[in-house]
Write a protein that holds these residues in place. Structure first.
Motif, PDB file in Angstrom:
ATOM      1  N   LEU A 155       0.831  -1.200   0.000  1.00 15.77           N
ATOM      2  CA  LEU A 155       0.000   0.000   0.000  1.00 15.77           C
ATOM      3  C   LEU A 155       0.871   1.258   0.000  1.00 15.77           C
ATOM      4  O   LEU A 155       1.820   1.371   0.769  1.00 15.77           O
ATOM      5  N   HIS A 156       0.537   2.188  -0.871  1.00 19.31           N
ATOM      6  CA  HIS A 156       1.135   3.519  -0.843  1.00 19.31           C
ATOM      7  C   HIS A 156      -0.018   4.511  -0.934  1.00 19.31           C
ATOM      8  O   HIS A 156      -1.158   4.117  -1.155  1.00 19.31           O
ATOM      9  N   SER A 157       0.266   5.776  -0.790  1.00 21.91           N
ATOM     10  CA  SER A 157      -0.796   6.756  -0.949  1.00 21.91           C
ATOM     11  C   SER A 157      -0.251   8.030  -1.591  1.00 21.91           C
ATOM     12  O   SER A 157       0.759   8.577  -1.164  1.00 21.91           O
ATOM     13  N   PHE A 181       3.808  13.549  -1.761  1.00 24.60           N
ATOM     14  CA  PHE A 181       4.250  12.682  -0.665  1.00 24.60           C
ATOM     15  C   PHE A 181       3.604  11.308  -0.810  1.00 24.60           C
ATOM     16  O   PHE A 181       2.509  11.184  -1.352  1.00 24.60           O
ATOM     17  N   CYS A 182       4.282  10.291  -0.254  1.00 19.71           N
ATOM     18  CA  CYS A 182       3.603   9.029   0.018  1.00 19.71           C
ATOM     19  C   CYS A 182       3.110   9.151   1.446  1.00 19.71           C
ATOM     20  O   CYS A 182       3.877   9.468   2.346  1.00 19.71           O
ATOM     21  N   THR A 183       1.814   8.935   1.656  1.00 18.63           N
ATOM     22  CA  THR A 183       1.297   9.145   2.989  1.00 18.63           C
ATOM     23  C   THR A 183       0.666   7.883   3.562  1.00 18.63           C
ATOM     24  O   THR A 183      -0.270   7.914   4.334  1.00 18.63           O
ATOM     25  N   GLU A 184       1.218   6.736   3.130  1.00 22.49           N
ATOM     26  CA  GLU A 184       0.823   5.457   3.731  1.00 22.49           C
ATOM     27  C   GLU A 184       2.127   4.757   4.055  1.00 22.49           C
ATOM     28  O   GLU A 184       2.946   4.535   3.147  1.00 22.49           O
ATOM     29  N   TYR A 185       2.335   4.419   5.338  1.00 20.91           N
ATOM     30  CA  TYR A 185       3.630   3.849   5.716  1.00 20.91           C
ATOM     31  C   TYR A 185       3.884   2.572   4.919  1.00 20.91           C
ATOM     32  O   TYR A 185       3.076   1.641   4.966  1.00 20.91           O
ATOM     33  N   CYS A 186       4.977   2.549   4.169  1.00 19.01           N
ATOM     34  CA  CYS A 186       5.178   1.453   3.221  1.00 19.01           C
ATOM     35  C   CYS A 186       6.527   0.775   3.376  1.00 19.01           C
ATOM     36  O   CYS A 186       6.990   0.094   2.467  1.00 19.01           O
ATOM     37  N   GLY A 187       7.154   0.934   4.527  1.00 23.15           N
ATOM     38  CA  GLY A 187       8.356   0.144   4.778  1.00 23.15           C
ATOM     39  C   GLY A 187       9.583   0.981   5.034  1.00 23.15           C
ATOM     40  O   GLY A 187       9.635   2.170   4.743  1.00 23.15           O
ATOM     41  N   GLY A 209      12.908   3.592   1.703  1.00 24.61           N
ATOM     42  CA  GLY A 209      12.096   3.896   2.858  1.00 24.61           C
ATOM     43  C   GLY A 209      10.940   4.825   2.518  1.00 24.61           C
ATOM     44  O   GLY A 209      11.034   5.655   1.622  1.00 24.61           O
ATOM     45  N   HIS A 210       9.864   4.641   3.269  1.00 29.47           N
ATOM     46  CA  HIS A 210       8.656   5.447   3.075  1.00 29.47           C
ATOM     47  C   HIS A 210       8.957   6.944   3.121  1.00 29.47           C
ATOM     48  O   HIS A 210       8.437   7.718   2.314  1.00 29.47           O
ATOM     49  N   ALA A 211       9.815   7.348   4.061  1.00 28.40           N
ATOM     50  CA  ALA A 211      10.061   8.780   4.251  1.00 28.40           C
ATOM     51  C   ALA A 211      10.706   9.416   3.027  1.00 28.40           C
ATOM     52  O   ALA A 211      10.615  10.628   2.834  1.00 28.40           O
ATOM     53  N   THR A 212      11.367   8.625   2.207  1.00 25.47           N
ATOM     54  CA  THR A 212      12.050   9.187   1.038  1.00 25.47           C
ATOM     55  C   THR A 212      11.220   9.038  -0.231  1.00 25.47           C
ATOM     56  O   THR A 212      11.679   9.366  -1.314  1.00 25.47           O
ATOM     57  N   MET A 213       9.991   8.535  -0.082  1.00 19.07           N
ATOM     58  CA  MET A 213       9.169   8.315  -1.278  1.00 19.07           C
ATOM     59  C   MET A 213       8.453   9.616  -1.641  1.00 19.07           C
ATOM     60  O   MET A 213       7.263   9.779  -1.418  1.00 19.07           O
ATOM     61  N   LEU A 214       9.238  10.537  -2.163  1.00 26.15           N
ATOM     62  CA  LEU A 214       8.739  11.871  -2.471  1.00 26.15           C
ATOM     63  C   LEU A 214       8.767  12.101  -3.973  1.00 26.15           C
ATOM     64  O   LEU A 214       9.451  11.401  -4.709  1.00 26.15           O
TER      65      LEU A 214
HETATM   66 CU1  CUA Z   1       5.066   4.487  -0.307  1.00 26.52          CU
HETATM   67 CU2  CUA Z   1       4.911   5.226   1.969  1.00 26.52          CU
END
Ligand code: CUA
Length: 356
Positions: A148-150, A209-215, A227-232
């Protein structure tokens, strides 16, 4: 004016309204917010007043207050119209964002750990950046190749989950901004030799932003490759005519202040897409996927195909159809990456440099 081409700074208030849809969301938000503030102040004021009014005093005895049907009915049904209003406006705004106009431009968005891949109707592919025209409805059709991503662009007030195994969509019409002058960003210089300067002319950008924690990065380091935090990503908004120019002449990828050489580009793609599973150093780990150090010319046993010598044809085929010929001892877990032929060329050129 110059800075305004770029994304807006973080701020305490809501971000700027950069889509035609934003005011609809903000109206509901403001309504609920103001109502909450009024209720909070009223309730706390009443509490303080009653604390004072019925404080313990000599000569005053506590009396049970009993029960009042009228009061209970009033505070139960009194707020119901307000709740209906919130739902009504909220649902209206939801529908307005969910149903795209028929003439919207369809942009495919593939989310994966940890990047955004975009594909325009004419086949042009972009990663972590997407160009769209202002004043034209654009529909993002989302999918995910792993978890899941958002997809969240606060300036546009749009957010939609990217769900493995299904397509979701959200649309937006970026506003035309009279307060900003469209320009070629400084990083591209004032290169007068640029064949198509308009293709790089930007009006403004909105942060994605990705706003669903994805790993988290499985390498367990602070390496920014995962990492999720860098999924920009960034949404680059162009004037319609500049966008058409971009679609006709996509600029080559950038490496710092110059156009990438094929090797630099390949390294960039590898760092962004491959290092999650593949090592590229001598003796590196092979827990999830073959180490790609010295991959060319190596003998490998493929599932159901016996031993082959890894060559360019095999590598290209494996990038395009990862599940077709898997090396023995590994699971067919590699996703199909939406890479263009030029990107695969660059990647192959880079992989060929990984040896002593
Ligand atoms: Cu993709 Cu968080």
């Amino acid at each position: 004016m110059e800075e305004q081409t770029y994304i807006t700074e973080p701020q305490l208030q809501l971000p700027p309204q950069l889509s035609t849809y934003a005011h609809e969301v903000d109206w509901v938000y403001d309504f609920i917010f103001v109502l909450s503030v009024i209720s909070f102040v009223a309730i706390v004021a009443a509490m303080v007043y009653f604390m004072w009014r019925y404080r313990a005093r000599p000569g005053h005895k506590a009396e049970p207050t009993g029960h009042s049907d009228i009061l209970e009915i009033a505070w139960t049904f009194g707020p119901v119209p307000l709740l209906f209003l919130m739902f009504h406006w909220g649902f209206q705004a939801y529908l307005a964002g969910a149903i795209a106009p028929d003439d919207a431009i369809n942009v495919r968005v593939r989310a994966s750990q940890w990047s955004w891949d975009f594909e325009h109707p004419n086949g042009i592919a972009e990663t972590n950046i997407v160009h769209i025209p202002a004043g034209v409805p654009v529909r993002f059709v989302l999918s995910s190749s792993d978890v899941l991503h958002s997809f969240f662009v606060p300036d546009f007030r749009i957010k939609r989950d990217a769900v493995p195994g299904m397509f979701t969509s959200i649309w937006v019409q970026a506003i035309e901004r009279d307060d900003v002058t469209p320009m070629v960003p400084a990083e591209f210089g004032e290169d007068p030799g640029l064949a198509t300067p308009a293709a790089r002319r930007e009006w403004y950008r909105a942060q994605l932003f990705c706003t669903e924690y994805c790993g988290a990065n499985t390498a367990g380091s602070w390496d920014l490759n995962g990492g999720h935090a860098t999924m920009l990503g960034q949404v680059v908004v162009q004037r319609r005519e500049d966008y058409d120019d971009f679609m006709a002449n996509p600029p080559p990828p950038r490496c710092g202040d110059h156009d990438c050489t094929p090797l630099e580009w390949g390294e960039q793609i590898f760092s962004a897409r491959c290092t999650v599973c593949h090592s590229r150093v001598a003796g590196g780990p092979t827990a999830q996927a073959p180490n790609l150090w010295g991959v060319f010319g190596r003998e490998e046993r493929l599932v159901g195909r016996g031993t082959i010598t890894i060559d360019e044809a095999y590598v290209r085929h494996s990038i395009q159809q990862p599940a077709a010929d898997v090396v023995e001892g590994f699971n067919p877990i590699m996703p199909t990456l939406p890479l263009s032929e030029q990107q695969i060329d660059a990647l192959v050129a880079y992989l060929q440099t990984l040896h002593d």
